[in-house]
Design an enzyme around this catalytic site. Structure first.
Site, short mmCIF file in Angstrom:
data_model
loop_
_atom_site.label_atom_id
_atom_site.label_comp_id
_atom_site.label_asym_id
_atom_site.label_seq_id
_atom_site.Cartn_x
_atom_site.Cartn_y
_atom_site.Cartn_z
N GLU A 22 0.77 -1.26 0.24
CA GLU A 22 0.04 -0.15 -0.12
C GLU A 22 0.79 1.32 -0.07
O GLU A 22 0.64 2.14 0.80
CB GLU A 22 -0.83 -0.23 1.13
N GLU B 49 -4.47 -10.29 0.48
CA GLU B 49 -5.19 -10.16 1.64
C GLU B 49 -6.65 -10.22 1.42
O GLU B 49 -7.18 -9.97 0.52
CB GLU B 49 -5.12 -8.65 2.24
#
Length: 936
Positions: free
Chosen positions: A407, A483
């Site tokens: 991220e 994820e």
């Protein structure tokens, strides 16, 4: 520019190299150091690096550790927001600074040798001095740093001084959804470098799945010989390629390692070599020629008392727990782990995605303005981090993929990292989820996509990119969920639907549940603390407790469910028993298959199956008269390094004989003969002398973290609809034959929607029977209900529950695969699931009957056919109001829910909500239960 506010990642450091141990002398510098914490850099003591500095008035602090967890300062938690102004590369002036000093002795035998001072991890920036000589500084908290110190080291007394800053330029690259904790939190060592010592090496151990041959070459910085006795290699040149017949390959399922010795003029290094080849071909990620399916987890390093300063015992415990729960892969979110962890992954067998110490997620909130990923001034810091990870971990067979980080948006610095990693180590693919187009990575990776989108991706039918060339490239890549299934609080729900797609579509190669462990901090008053419990001005609450393990490493119901969903063996019980092997590399010879026949949960026969070619005949079963279930289990036939013989790997059940429906006797007595009813409300107040409060219709549950949600919140809908504050209005009490009929209207304020509840009380022999009929009126639209059923209260002396139904753990509509039919018994306290933030928990599903007893007897409840059961010492409202488990104080009642159903769990705490088939919508429904008194 001050070093701690410099774009440069460090100075004075050695070039990164592999982590290894050898027979060269070394001095362990872990232990007790002198320590002093200053609130700012300006307030830090001058001259602390001088060998003669008087530190006698300082505190002592263990290394490795975090100073905030040892009484100095306080922890702080944010998910993505930086807890300081976005002003890169500058940290705030309020920058806590910890000074460390350590004296140590060096033996005379080291005289004339080189030496390296190695720090495995220091958060977030440090400068080091040895004997008053400045060695340099470094950032990159979870990466090793080495300094050459041979010229300043001396026999006898030496003084090492280290200044550590909580904040630095490097902090902008370390925004990784975790507690902000500082200090020397990994090992410190002094390593002698004799003449001719090995500086670095790179093991290349490939496997050809077609020929069964292995190839072995070790690149070294100085001439070296290699010995692998098992393979007939003795003192051969290490840097020559050796072709070896009959090599046994390494995999996560069969982690075959060969002991080896790498020898130079100056030292000997013991190696453990695993032969394996990783490729991306035919649109699939393959190891040793076979597609692999990740049954994975994301793992932060965490211990509730020590933070990220983990012992080897804790690392081993993590891996053993993973293996015992059918997990085969770990993503080291979001930084490289302690190097010992990877050695254990090699030994015990896990696929590893090794992730770089990089995240800049906080720039998302300013639309990625100033993001270091796209700023060339940060290029060397980015490359430095990928170099230090790859060089340290390149010799581990368990590491099959490099991840650039997490991220951190997009930018050329990330592309440069990918290109460097691929050029240095072409034998491992590169991963990075925020490369949305997958232009510079080798796998297509996503977080938290809904099931229907995963299905499209599996068919390579996802929404196309605007760039046709980029679209064709991405569409041709394997797909993984780096994820998914956010394991926060009660949940995650919906695991089975993802797993079905992983097994149906070869492109979908599994995923990694977020995450492994709750990051609760042990707290004397709160039990476990989370964000905000230390007075942080900015925090993200309990979002840090989102693991499959509770902080003390007790498996949560989510982990038990995950183990069942990802079983590597599928057992189908029909006319015959079919055993399907879902391993990627291993056959089933290491397993034994047992069976057990249970009538009403009591074992009546058991044995061992004779499985041949994936099938076994049904065993000869004795006759039974009650509800009877056959359970078949796959267990370890012998001890494995990660579990003992008899450990259960997989199981399945089949109904052999259904329950015989009870014949209802004529009503000879009125309900009042068995129970006492309130003449005004019509509610039951006692049964055979047992005080009872209720039962009455209940629609509310204490919202789970997934109900509260991040992007979609059903909890907000529930509260807006007033489902947490309904009122009951009596419509009438009447007689209908032998029945007592009570009718109520249940509704919240401010709206005309309601539930009509009709309670029909009758007797059946010595049982008081209740038929609840529920009818929604008004406009309920698409609003799911939290729950639909009955709530009642019993005396607080009720302490034990026995039931026949699903168990032993909790189960919900979309998380029930792990709950098997059986007879179970627990205390009321054991029925609770200790989520760090209290919420709905403890539901037992498909209960046929239950007895709730204590010192004075109790109550038996029978379903017709079943009900869901929750028993606890506090109300849903108490759970809803509590922030920590210590807020829940038992009173003088035990509260019992008998439910028709509850809404599913989903994974909306950071992902999709409840799938349509698991939403509890307002529809006419009924529930039949019977109550009878149990004598003491």
């Amino acid at each position: 520019m001050s070093y701690y506010a410099d774009f440069a990642p460090g100075s004075g450091r050695r070039f990164p190299r592999a982590a290894f141990t050898s027979d060269a002398p070394r001095i362990d510098l872990n232990g007790v150091w002198r320590f002093h914490l200053s609130p700012t850099i300006a307030a830090a003591p001058e001259g602390m690096h001088d060998p003669g500095f008087d530190d006698s008035g300082w505190d002592e602090l263990a290394v490795p550790s975090h100073w905030q967890l040892r009484g100095h300062g306080a922890p702080a938690y944010t998910n993505m927001l930086y807890p300081f102004p976005l002003d890169p590369p500058f940290p705030p002036d309020e920058n806590p600074t910890g000074d460390y000093r350590r004296e140590f002795e060096v033996p005379e035998s080291w005289d004339g040798m080189g030496a390296v001072l190695r720090f495995e991890g220091v958060d977030s920036c440090f400068k080091a001095w040895l004997n008053g000589h400045e060695l340099g500084f470094s950032t990159g908290s979870r990466l090793p740093t080495e300094f050459d110190v041979g010229e300043v080291l001396r026999p006898g007394r030496n003084v090492l001084a280290v200044r550590v800053h909580q904040w630095s330029a490097g902090s902008y690259l370390e925004d990784q959804d975790m507690w902000w904790l500082s200090g020397i939190f990994r090992d410190v060592q002094l390593i002698a470098r004799p003449p001719g010592a090995l500086d670095d090496f790179f093991v290349h151990a490939g496997y050809d799945h077609v020929t069964g041959r292995g190839t072995l070459r070790v690149d070294t910085t100085v001439p070296a010989t290699l010995t692998v006795e098992e393979l007939g290699l003795r003192d051969v040149p290490a840097d020559r390629e050796h072709v070896l017949d009959g090599v046994e390959p390494w995999s996560a399922e069969i982690p075959r390692l060969y002991d080896a010795v790498l020898a130079t003029e100056g030292e000997r290094v013991r190696l453990r070599i695993g032969f394996r080849t990783v490729t991306v071909e035919d649109g699939l990620l393959k190891v040793n020629g076979k597609r692999v399916l990740f049954r994975g987890v994301n793992r932060h390093e965490w211990h509730p008392r020590d933070g990220r300063a983990l012992s080897e015992a804790t690392m081993r415990e993590d891996i053993l727990l993973m293996k015992r729960h059918n997990i085969n892969a770990v993503r080291t979110s979001h930084y490289p782990p302690h190097p010992r962890f990877l050695e254990l992954c090699d030994e015990l067998g896990l696929w590893v995605i090794d992730e770089c110490d990089l995240e800049t997620h906080g720039f998302h909130d300013v639309d990625w303005r100033g993001n270091p990923s796209a700023d060339p001034r940060w290029r060397e810091a980015y490359l430095d981090r990928i170099r230090r990870m790859v060089e340290r971990d390149k010799n581990h067979p368990s590491v099959i993929m490099w991840s650039l980080g997490n991220e951190s948006g997009a930018g050329d610095n990330l592309r440069a990292m990918a290109e460097w990693a691929r050029s240095r180590d072409p034998g491992r693919p590169v991963h990075y989820e925020h490369d949305r187009d997958s232009r510079y990575v080798d796998v297509y990776s996503r977080m938290y996509p809904p099931v229907d989108e995963v299905e499209q991706i599996g068919r390579r039918a996802e929404k196309p990119l605007d760039d046709a060339e980029a679209d064709a490239h991405r569409r041709g890549l394997p797909f993984i969920l780096c994820e998914y299934a956010h394991a926060m609080g009660n949940g995650p729900g919906g695991l089975s639907e993802y797993q079905e797609l992983f097994e149906r579509h070869p492109r979908c190669q599994g995923g990694f549940v977020w995450e492994w462990i709750d990051h609760g901090i042990a707290h004397p008053e709160l039990g476990y603390a989370y964000g905000g419990d230390f007075g942080e001005e900015l925090h993200d609450g309990n979002f840090v407790t989102d693991g499959l393990l509770f902080p003390d490493r007790t498996p949560s119901p989510g982990l038990i469910e995950y183990k069942k969903v990802i079983e590597p063996v599928r057992i189908t019980i029909g006319d015959t028993i079919v055993i399907e092997n879902r391993y990627d590399f291993r056959d089933l010879s290491h397993l034994a298959f047992t069976w057990r026949l249970e009538e009403e949960g009591v074992t009546v026969a058991e044995g061992v199956l004779d499985v041949r070619d994936g099938r076994a005949p049904l065993p000869r079963l004795p006759a039974t008269s009650g509800e009877t279930w056959l359970t078949v289990r796959a267990v370890l036939a012998a001890d494995e390094p990660w579990a003992s013989a008899g450990h259960e790997v997989a199981w399945s059940q089949a109904l052999v004989r259904p329950a015989v429906r009870r014949t209802t006797a004529p009503h000879r007595r009125s309900p009042e003969d068995l129970g006492t009813f309130d003449p005004v409300t019509g509610r039951l107040v006692s049964l055979g002398g047992l005080p009872v409060d209720g039962p009455r219709l209940d629609l509310w549950r204490a919202p789970t973290d997934n109900d509260i949600g991040m992007f979609e919140s059903v909890e907000r809908e529930w509260r807006a609809a007033g489902l947490h504050r309904v009122r009951h209005r009596l419509l009438g009490v009447s007689r209908d034959g032998g029945e007592l009929v009570v009718r109520t209207r249940v509704a919240p304020a401010a709206h005309d929607r309601a539930m009509l509840a009709t309670y029909r009380w009758s007797t059946e022999e010595d049982r008081l029977q209740l038929v609840l009929e529920v009818e929604p009126i008004g406009d309920w639209e698409d609003l799911p209900l939290p729950r639909l059923g009955l709530r009642m209260a019993l005396p607080g002396w009720i302490s034990r529950v026995e039931w026949f139904g699903r168990g032993p753990g909790e189960a919900y509509a979309d998380s029930r695969r792990a709950a098997r039919i059986g007879r179970f018994a627990m205390t009321v306290d054991e029925m609770q699931t200790p989520y760090v933030r209290p919420q709905e928990n403890g539901n037992r599903a498909d209960v046929r009957w239950a007895t709730l007893t204590g010192e004075k007897g109790g109550l038996r409840i029978a379903g017709d056919p079943t009900f869901d059961l929750t028993v606890r010492r506090w109300t849903s409202e108490d759970l809803d109001a509590a922030k920590h488990l210590t807020d829940l104080v038992p009173g003088d009642k035990v509260y019992v829910n008998l439910d028709i159903a509850q809404n599913g769990l989903g994974t909306a705490s950071c992902g999709p909500g409840v799938l349509p088939q698991y939403r509890l919508l307002a529809r006419p429904a009924s529930l039949t239960v019977a109550f009878s008194r149990v004598d003491a």
